[in-house]
Write an enzyme that holds these catalytic residues in place. Structure first.
Site, mmCIF file in Angstrom:
data_model
loop_
_atom_site.group_PDB
_atom_site.id
_atom_site.type_symbol
_atom_site.label_atom_id
_atom_site.label_comp_id
_atom_site.label_asym_id
_atom_site.label_seq_id
_atom_site.Cartn_x
_atom_site.Cartn_y
_atom_site.Cartn_z
ATOM 1 N N LYS A 111 0.857 -1.204 0.000
ATOM 2 C CA LYS A 111 0.000 0.000 0.000
ATOM 3 C C LYS A 111 0.888 1.247 0.000
ATOM 4 O O LYS A 111 0.664 2.186 -0.770
ATOM 5 C CB LYS A 111 -0.928 -0.002 1.225
ATOM 6 N N GLN A 156 -4.294 -1.368 9.937
ATOM 7 C CA GLN A 156 -4.228 -2.701 9.341
ATOM 8 C C GLN A 156 -4.753 -3.759 10.318
ATOM 9 O O GLN A 156 -4.335 -3.806 11.477
ATOM 10 C CB GLN A 156 -2.772 -3.011 8.929
ATOM 11 N N ASP A 210 -10.857 3.150 4.569
ATOM 12 C CA ASP A 210 -11.209 1.723 4.486
ATOM 13 C C ASP A 210 -12.726 1.535 4.458
ATOM 14 O O ASP A 210 -13.215 0.447 4.143
ATOM 15 C CB ASP A 210 -10.644 0.971 5.703
#
Ligand code: NAP
Length: 294
Positions: A52, A96, A119
């Site tokens: 990412k 994460q 997200d």
């Protein structure tokens, strides 16, 4: 049978975003800034976060990686999230998953400011998605929609069967495929580990979105001819003959199911790269919204 080539499409999307970022720079505007918090040193999480951050750099975004030890307490993580919420230079950030057991994942997801939640996991953003309002759609479902769109896969009136009901893939996917519009207008069945006679359901499916994480789960006898297959599963299978000591595989018996399918995503090279591209797209959106609020 046509391959839904996530690698190729994700590269196109990244090029499109890179062109927009170059234009922003040329106009003297601030470029999007994505931050990622990684707690602990889980191998797969390190790989995901690493790619990412590298993708951000390649397309011209600013990026910040915040690494915290496995022993991080919930209070310390929430403090870091507050810092990122208040940092005006950062447009969006992700935490994460999975997190170590001492940290309550729900508390963490609630702590991320919805405007920076690229997200799309915050209940406010999830609710907006369910109500067809403009929001951050979680990156993996967003990537699947984009693949279906770019290959113009017909979804209207089709029976879509989703396998797996996680909050990040299966559940949002079932909502999105049933919403009005394209891709959508499907009749959706959401299945999970308590579903009885799952083969009876999958053999009626025009589109199957498999997100359970069991290698080779979906076999040729479980699907009908011309089915569209989206394989979300990513499992590392130990293999000493491979340089990394493992290989990556999906939920679908690709070799045999692909012979019956009209479209199918490979693993790797299908949904995985699309997820990263759509995270970048959400970050660009976060930057645009941030600028319009300023
Ligand atoms: P998850 O939280 O691991 O949950 C798995 C889901 O599958 C659960 O809903 C579970 O049912 C269901 N399930 C398990 N065994 C089943 C069975 N035998 N029959 C039917 N359903 C079954 O899900 P996830 O986080 O969405 O991950 C799923 C897979 O996708 C994993 O391999 C993950 O690595 C991968 N993934 C890939 C991406 C990507 O970018 N490509 C992104 C996210 C996840 P219950 O709810 O009843 O337990």
């Amino acid at each position: 049978m046509e391959i839904l080539d996530g690698k190729k499409v994700s590269n196109q999307i990244k090029e499109e975003i890179a062109a927009q970022v170059a234009q922003m720079k040329a106009n003297g505007e601030k470029v999007p800034h994505l931050a990622a918090i990684l707690v602990g040193n889980d191998g797969a999480s390190l790989t995901y976060v690493g790619s990412k951050v590298r993708s951000c750099e390649r397309i011209g975004f600013e990026s910040t990686l915040v690494q915290m030890p496995n022993t991080t307490s919930e209070i310390e993580l929430l403090k870091k999230i507050k810092e990122l919420n208040e940092n005006d230079d950062i447009d969006g950030f992700i935490v994460q998953l999975p997190l170590p057991p001492q940290i309550d994942e729900q508390k963490v997801l609630l702590a991320v400011h919805p405007d920076k939640d690229v997200d799309g996991f915050h209940p406010m953003n999830f609710g907006k998605m369910a109500l067809d309002m403009s929001t951050f759609i979680p990156a993996t479902p967003f990537g699947i929609l984009e693949l279906l769109d770019r290959y113009q896969v017909e979804t209207q009136g089709k029976h879509t069967v989703v396998i797996g009901r996680s909050h990040i893939v299966g559940r949002p996917m079932s909502i999105l495929m049933g919403r009005k519009g394209f891709p959508g207008n499907s009749t959706v069945t959401l299945t999970h580990s308590r579903t009885k006679n799952i083969s009876q359901i999958t053999t009626q499916a025009d589109i199957i979105i498999s997100a359970l994480g069991v290698p080779g789960f979906l076999k040729a006898e479980m699907v009908k001819d011309d089915v569209v297959i989206i394989d979300v599963g990513i499992t590392r299978v130990p293999d000493e003959t491979k340089a990394k000591g493992y290989y990556i595989t999906g939920d679908v018996d690709f070799e045999n199911v692909s012979k019956k399918a009209s479209y199918i995503t490979p693993v790797p090279g299908g949904v995985g790269p699309m997820t990263i591209a759509m995270l970048l797209k959400n970050t660009l959106l976060a930057r645009e919204r941030h600028r319009s609020r300023a």
